[in-house]
Each structure stands twice: as C-alpha cells, then as structure tokens.
Scaffold this motif. Structure first.
Motif, PDB file in Angstrom:
ATOM      1  N   ASN A   3       0.861  -1.183   0.000  1.00 40.81           N
ATOM      2  CA  ASN A   3       0.000   0.000   0.000  1.00 40.81           C
ATOM      3  C   ASN A   3       0.893   1.227   0.000  1.00 40.81           C
ATOM      4  O   ASN A   3       1.684   1.430   0.940  1.00 40.81           O
ATOM      5  CB  ASN A   3      -0.906   0.006   1.234  1.00 40.81           C
ATOM      6  CG  ASN A   3      -2.045  -0.989   1.093  1.00 40.81           C
ATOM      7  OD1 ASN A   3      -2.269  -1.542   0.015  1.00 40.81           O
ATOM      8  ND2 ASN A   3      -2.764  -1.218   2.174  1.00 40.81           N
ATOM      9  N   ILE A  31      -2.658   4.944  -3.074  1.00 35.70           N
ATOM     10  CA  ILE A  31      -3.621   5.789  -2.366  1.00 35.70           C
ATOM     11  C   ILE A  31      -3.209   7.242  -2.568  1.00 35.70           C
ATOM     12  O   ILE A  31      -2.158   7.673  -2.089  1.00 35.70           O
ATOM     13  CB  ILE A  31      -3.647   5.454  -0.861  1.00 35.70           C
ATOM     14  CG1 ILE A  31      -3.987   3.978  -0.678  1.00 35.70           C
ATOM     15  CG2 ILE A  31      -4.630   6.347  -0.104  1.00 35.70           C
ATOM     16  CD1 ILE A  31      -2.924   3.184   0.030  1.00 35.70           C
ATOM     17  N   GLU A  57      -8.172   9.584  -1.392  1.00 30.22           N
ATOM     18  CA  GLU A  57      -8.612   9.948  -0.046  1.00 30.22           C
ATOM     19  C   GLU A  57      -8.359  11.430   0.162  1.00 30.22           C
ATOM     20  O   GLU A  57      -7.225  11.894   0.051  1.00 30.22           O
ATOM     21  CB  GLU A  57      -7.822   9.160   1.022  1.00 30.22           C
ATOM     22  CG  GLU A  57      -8.109   7.676   1.052  1.00 30.22           C
ATOM     23  CD  GLU A  57      -9.471   7.340   1.679  1.00 30.22           C
ATOM     24  OE1 GLU A  57     -10.073   8.217   2.332  1.00 30.22           O
ATOM     25  OE2 GLU A  57      -9.916   6.191   1.497  1.00 30.22           O
ATOM     26  N   TYR A  74      -5.415   1.994   5.658  1.00 28.40           N
ATOM     27  CA  TYR A  74      -4.578   1.322   4.650  1.00 28.40           C
ATOM     28  C   TYR A  74      -3.277   0.724   5.193  1.00 28.40           C
ATOM     29  O   TYR A  74      -2.600  -0.008   4.502  1.00 28.40           O
ATOM     30  CB  TYR A  74      -4.228   2.292   3.509  1.00 28.40           C
ATOM     31  CG  TYR A  74      -5.449   2.749   2.762  1.00 28.40           C
ATOM     32  CD1 TYR A  74      -6.054   1.927   1.814  1.00 28.40           C
ATOM     33  CD2 TYR A  74      -6.019   3.992   3.015  1.00 28.40           C
ATOM     34  CE1 TYR A  74      -7.189   2.339   1.133  1.00 28.40           C
ATOM     35  CE2 TYR A  74      -7.158   4.420   2.343  1.00 28.40           C
ATOM     36  CZ  TYR A  74      -7.735   3.593   1.409  1.00 28.40           C
ATOM     37  OH  TYR A  74      -8.863   3.997   0.730  1.00 28.40           O
TER      38      TYR A  74
END
Ligand SMILES: Cc1cn([C@H]2C[C@H](O)[C@@H](COP(=O)(O)OP(=O)(O)O[C@H]3O[C@H](C)C(=O)[C@H](O)[C@H]3O)O2)c(=O)[nH]c1=O
Length: 363
Positions: A3, A31, A57, A74
């Motif tokens: 991630n 992300i 996000e 995450y």
C-alpha cells in the motif's frame, strides 16, 4: 501487495507520479492523499481514476487526525510525499502557509509513519524490522534548497543547503526533518531534489503555463526584473519516471538530484515559447513578442539554478527521454486541447491577486 500513499497526488507533479505508479505497480494499491487546495484537481487523473489499484482519499497533511484515519484504513508500506505549497511568489506574501504545510505537514506524516512502522514490539528503539526496504518514506523536494548559483557551477547532492525564499527554506526544513528521522529513529528514507518542471496540468501561476494562458488570451507576459534569471527545466513525465525508478531501485538514506541539463534564461525561454505558440496558432513569427512586459522583480530572486543529475544517471541509468523542444510542443498542444481545464482553474481570482502584488511596475 504494497500500500503506497502518494501525498499531493492531485497536484501537477503529483498527478504524473500517481499515474506512473498506478500503471507500473498493478500489484500495489496506490492511495492518492490530497487536500484538494487551489492547485489540486482530480480532473488531472480522470484517465486512471477507475483503475482497480487506485483510490483517492481527501485529507490534509496539516491535520494529523485526518492523516491518522487514512493510515488506519490502509496501513501503508510506503509514503511518496509531494504535498506542498510550491509557488515562490505566494511564499513571499504568505510564508506561514508554507511553514504550516511544508514543515508541519511533513512532520505529521513522519510521526505517523514512525508510529505505524514501529508497532512491532520486537523492534524497540525505533528500529525498523528486517529488510529496511519493507518501508520507505520518499520525500520529493526541490533544487531550490541549495540556494542560488552565479553564472557557473552546478548543484550536487552534497552542495550545502542555502535556501533563500520562505518556500525554499520550508522545503529545506522538511528535507532536514526527513534526514533527522532517518538518523534518530532509523526511518528508511530517500530524498530527491528536482529542477523546474513543466508539462500538462501545470497550474497557470508558474512561468510557462502562465505565459501559455496569457498568449491565448492576449494578456501581458510578465518578466520579472531583467529576465536574465536562469532555470533548468525538465518535462514532468521524466521527473515522474525518475521518482518511480528511484523508489524501486535506490538504496535508502540516499539523495538524488534530478534535472534536465537544460538551462534557459527566462526571457529566452519565453521567446522560445512564443515562437512555438505563434507557429501553432498561425500567427506571424514573433507576433506575441509584443506581449512581453518587464515588471518589478521578485524580492530576493534567485539568479540561477543548475543541477547535476550525474549520480542518478550513473547509478540507475536515468536520463530525460524528452527534448525541451518536444516537451514544450507537447505542453502547448495539451493546453490547446484542454482550454476548459484552463478556464476552470483560472476562474478563481489568483491572477488578479498577483497582478496587484507585482505586475504593471515596469523597469
Ligand atoms: C510566475 C513568473 C515567474 N517569473 C520568473 C521567476 C523565475 O525566475 C522563473 C520561473 O518562475 P516560477 O515561479 O515558474 O518557478 P520557480 O520560482 O523557479 O520555482 C519552481 O521551480 C522550483 C524548482 C520549485 O521547487 C518550485 O516549486 C517551482 O514553483 O520565472 C517571471 O519572470 N514572471 C512570472 O510571471
């Protein structure tokens, strides 16, 4: 499965970095963490927004509680940190915004990374478990931390820091914090310092997109001082590729300079831009030169940046893939094809704001 949080991914450079990671890391979740300030725009990412390995996000790096929620959701393995206030002129009129975002925001991210990456009780004293490349804090910075050069010489990775503007001082402070967390807590980090970028999605407060926008609208092209200030320019996609390659291949604790070996005095650059734009717009050669307007200088204006990216070239084989002529052509074409994007981002009144600070004060 990794991630990877990319901060500032809706901004100019950030959006190109997000695209590079989404396309080349199908087994990682990317992300994009962005506060969507004036310079952040999700329209920059419409082509990849539905990719299965991409998620957005909305969070502000100056607000630790917002960051914590994203970290909890995450549990990131890596941070690529680009979120920053980046415009030197704005830093002159509002330095605190730069200190808050660039210094405190970076500290907030470092603190959370330190906390989340040291949860394993077997690893006391802040050391990171096993292979230090399990985790990585990659800080994206600028060549402005090195200060200003005279007519000769280049910034090297070991050039002493000598920032001159509130912007560059805030970026230098954030670089120092990253290194300090590496030294004190064993945070695995990499820093890269890049020269001036240009390309699609560039916010039209910076020299190249501002001049493209103003030529299209028949407005003055403001040249600060005598126009002999010099910058090194790199096509933004080449910067994004360099970051991706460094992220994947470089050792932690290292710093890399990134640049285009492509120096231009501002006035010569604007004339080159006019040459290409007039040709594309079907104007007579030199037509838009009448728009050139010398205005009051930027206070504390750095004379010259020139950066030596030899270390990156020798160690990882990176070099720019796009010539300046080609990159400028692609950039102009993008702006001509995306007039709606330009209209949308210029509908705020930032140009009037800067006009009141600097323009129409010819010397
Ligand atoms: C906006 C503007 C700029 N200029 C001059 C000032 C500079 O000598 C040069 C480029 O200015 P710009 O504001 O586009 O970029 P820099 O001040 O060099 O800084 C940029 O490149 C570094 C690496 C970053 O790290 C900054 O984040 C990025 O903004 O053109 C003018 O003459 N007229 C104008 O209207």
């Amino acid at each position: 499965m990794k991630n990877i949080i990319i901060t500032g991914g809706a901004g100019f450079i950030g959006s190109h970095v997000v695209r590079e990671f989404v396309k080349n890391n199908p087994n990682s979740k990317i992300i994009n963490l962005d506060a969507l300030t004036y310079a952040g725009n999700l329209e920059n990412l419409t082509d990849i927004e539905n990719e299965p390995n991409y998620v957005f996000e909305k969070a502000d790096i100056t607000k630790p509680e917002e960051l914590r929620k994203v970290f909890e959701k995450y549990n990131p393995d890596a941070i690529v940190h680009l979120a920053a206030e980046s415009h030197v002129d704005r830093s002159i009129t509002d330095p605190n915004a730069f200190i808050n975002t660039n210094v405190n925001g970076t500290a907030n991210l470092l603190n959370l990374a330190k906390e989340f990456w040291t949860l394993n009780p077997d690893h006391q004293h802040g050391n990171f478990p096993g292979n230090e490349r399990d985790f990585l804090f990659y800080h994206v910075s600028t060549d402005e931390v090195y200060g200003s050069l005279g007519e000769t010489g280049f910034f090297l990775e070991d050039t002493a820091y000598d920032p001159k503007s509130p912007y560059s001082a805030s970026k230098a402070a954030s670089d120092h914090l990253v290194r300090a967390y590496g030294n004190t807590y064993g945070m695995p980090f990499i820093i890269s310092n890049c020269s001036n970028n240009y390309g699609p999605n560039h916010f039209p407060e910076k020299l190249i997109p501002l001049c493209i926008s103003n030529i299209l609208n028949g407005k003055p092209l403001p040249i600060y001082g005598d126009g002999k200030y010099t910058r090194d320019w790199l096509y933004v996609v080449d910067h994004a590729k360099a970051i991706h390659q460094i992220f994947n291949e470089a050792k932690t604790g290292e710093t890399y300079n990134i640049g285009g070996w492509n120096e231009w005095k501002n006035i010569d650059l604007v004339k080159e831009l006019i040459k290409q734009m007039d040709a594309k717009l079907g104007n007579p050669a030199g037509f838009s030169e009448a728009l050139i307007t010398y205005v009051k200088d930027r206070p504390g204006h750095d004379l010259r940046y020139a950066i030596d990216a030899t270390k990156l070239n020798k160690e990882l084989g990176w070099k720019p893939s796009v010539t300046f002529e080609e990159g400028l052509g692609k950039t102009i074409d993008w702006f001509l094809e995306n007039k709606e994007w330009l209209d949308n981002v210029t509908s705020g009144n930032y140009q009037d704001y800067y006009a009141s600070q600097y323009a129409n004060d010819s010397n």
